[in-house]
Design a protein around this motif. Structure first.
Motif, PDB file in Angstrom:
ATOM      1  N   LEU A   1       0.837  -1.208   0.000  1.00 28.15           N
ATOM      2  CA  LEU A   1       0.000   0.000   0.000  1.00 28.15           C
ATOM      3  C   LEU A   1       0.868   1.253   0.000  1.00 28.15           C
ATOM      4  O   LEU A   1       0.555   2.232  -0.686  1.00 28.15           O
ATOM      5  CB  LEU A   1      -0.938  -0.007   1.206  1.00 28.15           C
ATOM      6  CG  LEU A   1      -2.036  -1.070   1.180  1.00 28.15           C
ATOM      7  CD1 LEU A   1      -2.774  -1.109   2.521  1.00 28.15           C
ATOM      8  CD2 LEU A   1      -3.004  -0.822   0.044  1.00 28.15           C
ATOM      9  N   GLY A   2       1.965   1.215   0.748  1.00 26.05           N
ATOM     10  CA  GLY A   2       2.884   2.351   0.757  1.00 26.05           C
ATOM     11  C   GLY A   2       3.506   2.580  -0.607  1.00 26.05           C
ATOM     12  O   GLY A   2       3.623   3.723  -1.071  1.00 26.05           O
ATOM     13  N   ASN A   3       3.886   1.507  -1.266  1.00 20.88           N
ATOM     14  CA  ASN A   3       4.446   1.633  -2.620  1.00 20.88           C
ATOM     15  C   ASN A   3       3.424   2.196  -3.599  1.00 20.88           C
ATOM     16  O   ASN A   3       3.770   2.977  -4.492  1.00 20.88           O
ATOM     17  CB  ASN A   3       4.962   0.276  -3.110  1.00 20.88           C
ATOM     18  CG  ASN A   3       6.274  -0.109  -2.463  1.00 20.88           C
ATOM     19  OD1 ASN A   3       7.000   0.738  -1.962  1.00 20.88           O
ATOM     20  ND2 ASN A   3       6.577  -1.394  -2.459  1.00 20.88           N
ATOM     21  N   GLN A   4       2.162   1.803  -3.432  1.00 19.52           N
ATOM     22  CA  GLN A   4       1.109   2.350  -4.293  1.00 19.52           C
ATOM     23  C   GLN A   4       0.951   3.846  -4.059  1.00 19.52           C
ATOM     24  O   GLN A   4       0.775   4.617  -5.006  1.00 19.52           O
ATOM     25  CB  GLN A   4      -0.224   1.650  -4.028  1.00 19.52           C
ATOM     26  CG  GLN A   4      -0.292   0.242  -4.554  1.00 19.52           C
ATOM     27  CD  GLN A   4      -1.593  -0.464  -4.160  1.00 19.52           C
ATOM     28  OE1 GLN A   4      -2.428   0.084  -3.461  1.00 19.52           O
ATOM     29  NE2 GLN A   4      -1.733  -1.700  -4.616  1.00 19.52           N
ATOM     30  N   ASP A   5       1.009   4.279  -2.802  1.00 21.75           N
ATOM     31  CA  ASP A   5       0.913   5.706  -2.487  1.00 21.75           C
ATOM     32  C   ASP A   5       2.076   6.483  -3.095  1.00 21.75           C
ATOM     33  O   ASP A   5       1.880   7.571  -3.654  1.00 21.75           O
ATOM     34  CB  ASP A   5       0.878   5.931  -0.972  1.00 21.75           C
ATOM     35  CG  ASP A   5      -0.459   5.570  -0.351  1.00 21.75           C
ATOM     36  OD1 ASP A   5      -1.445   5.375  -1.109  1.00 21.75           O
ATOM     37  OD2 ASP A   5      -0.530   5.499   0.894  1.00 21.75           O
ATOM     38  N   VAL A   6       3.281   5.926  -3.010  1.00 20.29           N
ATOM     39  CA  VAL A   6       4.446   6.589  -3.607  1.00 20.29           C
ATOM     40  C   VAL A   6       4.271   6.701  -5.119  1.00 20.29           C
ATOM     41  O   VAL A   6       4.500   7.762  -5.703  1.00 20.29           O
ATOM     42  CB  VAL A   6       5.747   5.830  -3.251  1.00 20.29           C
ATOM     43  CG1 VAL A   6       6.922   6.346  -4.078  1.00 20.29           C
ATOM     44  CG2 VAL A   6       6.049   5.953  -1.759  1.00 20.29           C
ATOM     45  N   ALA A   7       3.837   5.613  -5.744  1.00 18.01           N
ATOM     46  CA  ALA A   7       3.643   5.625  -7.201  1.00 18.01           C
ATOM     47  C   ALA A   7       2.567   6.616  -7.623  1.00 18.01           C
ATOM     48  O   ALA A   7       2.654   7.217  -8.697  1.00 18.01           O
ATOM     49  CB  ALA A   7       3.290   4.220  -7.688  1.00 18.01           C
ATOM     50  N   ALA A   8       1.555   6.807  -6.776  1.00 13.57           N
ATOM     51  CA  ALA A   8       0.459   7.722  -7.099  1.00 13.57           C
ATOM     52  C   ALA A   8       0.769   9.159  -6.684  1.00 13.57           C
ATOM     53  O   ALA A   8      -0.053  10.049  -6.868  1.00 13.57           O
ATOM     54  CB  ALA A   8      -0.820   7.247  -6.427  1.00 13.57           C
ATOM     55  N   GLY A   9       1.944   9.384  -6.103  1.00 10.18           N
ATOM     56  CA  GLY A   9       2.326  10.727  -5.689  1.00 10.18           C
ATOM     57  C   GLY A   9       1.618  11.200  -4.426  1.00 10.18           C
ATOM     58  O   GLY A   9       1.514  12.398  -4.177  1.00 10.18           O
ATOM     59  N   LYS A  10       1.129  10.279  -3.632  1.00 16.15           N
ATOM     60  CA  LYS A  10       0.409  10.627  -2.404  1.00 16.15           C
ATOM     61  C   LYS A  10       1.366  10.697  -1.212  1.00 16.15           C
ATOM     62  O   LYS A  10       1.102  10.123  -0.167  1.00 16.15           O
ATOM     63  CB  LYS A  10      -0.684   9.602  -2.113  1.00 16.15           C
ATOM     64  CG  LYS A  10      -1.760   9.513  -3.151  1.00 16.15           C
ATOM     65  CD  LYS A  10      -2.770   8.467  -2.741  1.00 16.15           C
ATOM     66  CE  LYS A  10      -3.855   8.303  -3.780  1.00 16.15           C
ATOM     67  NZ  LYS A  10      -4.809   7.252  -3.385  1.00 16.15           N
ATOM     68  N   THR A  11       2.462  11.392  -1.377  1.00 15.06           N
ATOM     69  CA  THR A  11       3.443  11.500  -0.303  1.00 15.06           C
ATOM     70  C   THR A  11       3.754  12.964  -0.030  1.00 15.06           C
ATOM     71  O   THR A  11       3.477  13.836  -0.863  1.00 15.06           O
ATOM     72  CB  THR A  11       4.742  10.770  -0.661  1.00 15.06           C
ATOM     73  OG1 THR A  11       5.282  11.348  -1.860  1.00 15.06           O
ATOM     74  CG2 THR A  11       4.501   9.284  -0.882  1.00 15.06           C
ATOM     75  N   LYS A  12       4.307  13.212   1.141  1.00  9.68           N
ATOM     76  CA  LYS A  12       4.742  14.557   1.512  1.00  9.68           C
ATOM     77  C   LYS A  12       6.148  14.435   2.063  1.00  9.68           C
ATOM     78  O   LYS A  12       6.494  13.413   2.656  1.00  9.68           O
ATOM     79  CB  LYS A  12       3.813  15.148   2.570  1.00  9.68           C
ATOM     80  CG  LYS A  12       2.409  15.377   2.066  1.00  9.68           C
ATOM     81  CD  LYS A  12       1.547  16.013   3.132  1.00  9.68           C
ATOM     82  CE  LYS A  12       0.145  16.199   2.551  1.00  9.68           C
ATOM     83  NZ  LYS A  12      -0.751  16.834   3.489  1.00  9.68           N
ATOM     84  N   PRO A  13       6.942  15.482   1.923  1.00 12.71           N
ATOM     85  CA  PRO A  13       8.295  15.425   2.484  1.00 12.71           C
ATOM     86  C   PRO A  13       8.242  15.264   4.003  1.00 12.71           C
ATOM     87  O   PRO A  13       7.383  15.843   4.676  1.00 12.71           O
ATOM     88  CB  PRO A  13       8.903  16.779   2.100  1.00 12.71           C
ATOM     89  CG  PRO A  13       8.064  17.274   0.957  1.00 12.71           C
ATOM     90  CD  PRO A  13       6.699  16.705   1.164  1.00 12.71           C
ATOM     91  N   ALA A  14       9.174  14.499   4.537  1.00 15.73           N
ATOM     92  CA  ALA A  14       9.222  14.264   5.979  1.00 15.73           C
ATOM     93  C   ALA A  14       9.392  15.568   6.746  1.00 15.73           C
ATOM     94  O   ALA A  14       8.844  15.724   7.844  1.00 15.73           O
ATOM     95  CB  ALA A  14      10.350  13.299   6.305  1.00 15.73           C
ATOM     96  N   THR A  15      10.122  16.514   6.173  1.00 15.07           N
ATOM     97  CA  THR A  15      10.321  17.797   6.867  1.00 15.07           C
ATOM     98  C   THR A  15       9.000  18.516   7.086  1.00 15.07           C
ATOM     99  O   THR A  15       8.809  19.150   8.125  1.00 15.07           O
ATOM    100  CB  THR A  15      11.288  18.695   6.074  1.00 15.07           C
ATOM    101  OG1 THR A  15      10.818  18.823   4.719  1.00 15.07           O
ATOM    102  CG2 THR A  15      12.699  18.124   6.075  1.00 15.07           C
TER     103      THR A  15
END
Length: 91
Positions: A64-78
């Motif tokens: 599921l995390g890989n799917q979110d990364v592929a879909a651009g559903k991420t934010k920078p940790a900072t």
């Protein structure tokens, strides 16, 4: 783990159930039960089953995390850390 040595006919299971259960607990390896020479079921101890379920759950979370990364559903940790610090400061 070699499954080829872990095949037993259903008649063995019927005749030696207590021994089979003790062996499953001790060896922590699955046992394939055959009927008429064909694999029909897999038996495993509770601890092994629970470990397998936990492993599958972790793999699902990773997928599921890989799917979110592929879909651009991420934010920078900072950004996340800054948001958390701002929440903590306001309480």
């Amino acid at each position: 783990m070699r499954y080829s040595s872990q095949f037993k006919p259903i008649s063995y299971l019927k005749a030696s159930t207590a021994d089979v259960l003790a062996d499953l607990t001790e060896r922590r390896e699955p046992l394939v039960i055959t009927l008429n020479g064909e694999a029909k079921a897999v038996l495993q101890g509770v601890a092994t089953f629970e470990q397998t379920q936990e492993t599958l759950a972790l793999l699902k979370i990773l997928a599921l995390g890989n799917q979110d990364v592929a879909a651009g559903k991420t934010k920078p940790a900072t950004d996340i850390v800054a948001r958390l610090r701002a929440k903590r400061a306001s309480t």
